[in-house]
Structures are given as structure tokens and as C-alpha cells.
Design a protein around this motif. Structure first.
Motif, PDB file in Angstrom:
ATOM      1  N   PHE A 126       0.823  -1.209   0.000  1.00 49.32           N
ATOM      2  CA  PHE A 126       0.000   0.000   0.000  1.00 49.32           C
ATOM      3  C   PHE A 126       0.863   1.267   0.000  1.00 49.32           C
ATOM      4  O   PHE A 126       0.555   2.229  -0.702  1.00 49.32           O
ATOM      5  N   ASP A 129       2.240   1.742  -3.460  1.00 47.90           N
ATOM      6  CA  ASP A 129       1.156   2.160  -4.356  1.00 47.90           C
ATOM      7  C   ASP A 129       0.790   3.622  -4.129  1.00 47.90           C
ATOM      8  O   ASP A 129       0.569   4.370  -5.087  1.00 47.90           O
ATOM      9  N   LEU A 130       0.712   4.011  -2.879  1.00 43.66           N
ATOM     10  CA  LEU A 130       0.351   5.391  -2.550  1.00 43.66           C
ATOM     11  C   LEU A 130       1.379   6.374  -3.110  1.00 43.66           C
ATOM     12  O   LEU A 130       1.013   7.358  -3.771  1.00 43.66           O
ATOM     13  N   ASN A 133       1.166   6.432  -7.032  1.00 43.83           N
ATOM     14  CA  ASN A 133       0.001   7.119  -7.576  1.00 43.83           C
ATOM     15  C   ASN A 133      -0.027   8.601  -7.219  1.00 43.83           C
ATOM     16  O   ASN A 133      -0.486   9.421  -8.019  1.00 43.83           O
ATOM     17  N   LEU A 134       0.482   8.973  -6.047  1.00 39.25           N
ATOM     18  CA  LEU A 134       0.578  10.399  -5.709  1.00 39.25           C
ATOM     19  C   LEU A 134       1.582  11.105  -6.622  1.00 39.25           C
ATOM     20  O   LEU A 134       1.337  12.240  -7.062  1.00 39.25           O
TER      21      LEU A 134
END
Length: 159
Positions: A126, A129-130, A133-134
Motif C-alpha cells: 500500500f 502504491d500510494l 500514484n501520488l
């Protein structure tokens, strides 16, 4: 030599700046992803649902795609320079926007929806991924800012 009317939104030269930048940005982000995360760090392959051999073949095809997009964008860039029609702000904005869109597509569609691969195979994916994507959203916003600024007459043409 282009006139102001041929380098305005909706014109062929204006659109060519956007397409050139977008191809280059998409290709460069794909190239960096493939080189850094696939080859150097060995975090994943483009397609991880089969053998390592198929993963390597998928990486090779992905690498070829990234270079075709990058070189295509550079050919269009050279043509814009030759025609004295390059808007560097518009071009850079399109590069950032398209690179961010590719990264967001990769992080959401390929990683989560299609499950072709994860960014990294760890317990706390996570966090990866965060950040992924940010960073993509930041690139998209920076690119849009540059495109809008160029559209509002601050294009910064380069001879």
C-alpha cells in the motif's frame, strides 16, 4: 516560420506540440519504469502471472514500446524546431501530463484492476502504491498547469 494564428489552441502546430510532448513523456516514464523497477531493482516484470521467461519477454516488448514512443516524440520535436514552431512550455507540460497519466494507469489499471504485476512484492505494498500514484497525480497537475499557462499566451516559443 509560423504565425501566431497557427500556434494557437486547436491548430495543427499547437496539437503537434502536445502530441510530441505526450509521446516523449509517455515513452520516458515507461522507459524509466522498465529500466529501474524491472531490470535494475528486479521488483517485477511487465507480466508476472507466468514464468520468468515470459516475464522477460513481456519486459522486452514493453521496452520496445517505450523507445518507439520516445523516438516518435523526438522526431516530432525535431520537426517543430525545424519549423520554428516549438512551444517548450506546451511541450514540457504535455510530457509531464502524459507521463503522469501513464504512471497512474500503470498503478491503478495494471497493478490493481488487471493484476498484471505489483509495484513490489512486499507485505506493505500500500505504501508503494500510494507513493506511485501520488507522484503520478503530481505529474498530471504540473503538466496541466504548464499546458494551461501556455494556452493563456505564455507559450515561450523556442527558435
Amino acid at each position: 516560420m509560423t504565425t501566431a494564428s497557427t500556434n494557437m489552441p486547436g491548430t495543427r502546430i499547437y496539437n503537434r506540440n502536445l502530441w510530441s510532448g505526450a509521446l516523449f513523456g509517455l515513452g520516458m516514464v515507461a522507459f524509466i519504469d522498465e529500466t529501474l523497477f524491472h531490470q535494475l531493482l528486479h521488483w517485477h516484470h511487465f507480466y508476472d502471472k507466468s514464468t520468468t521467461g515470459l516475464g522477460l519477454v513481456s519486459d522486452g516488448l514493453f521496452h520496445a514500446f517505450s523507445w518507439i514512443a520516445t523516438i516518435g516524440g523526438l522526431f516530432l520535436l525535431a520537426d517543430l524546431r525545424r519549423k520554428n514552431a516549438l512551444s517548450i512550455r506546451r511541450w514540457l507540460g504535455a510530457s509531464q501530463f502524459a507521463g503522469g497519466m501513464f504512471q497512474l494507469y500503470d498503478g491503478t489499471i495494471q497493478h490493481k484492476w488487471m493484476k498484471l504485476h505489483q509495484i513490489r512484492y512486499v507485505d506493505h505494498v500500500f505504501i508503494y502504491d500510494l507513493i506511485w500514484n501520488l507522484a503520478a497525480c503530481l505529474m498530471i497537475l504540473m503538466g496541466l498547469f504548464q499546458i494551461v499557462k501556455a494556452r493563456n499566451g505564455q507559450a515561450g516559443r523556442i527558435a
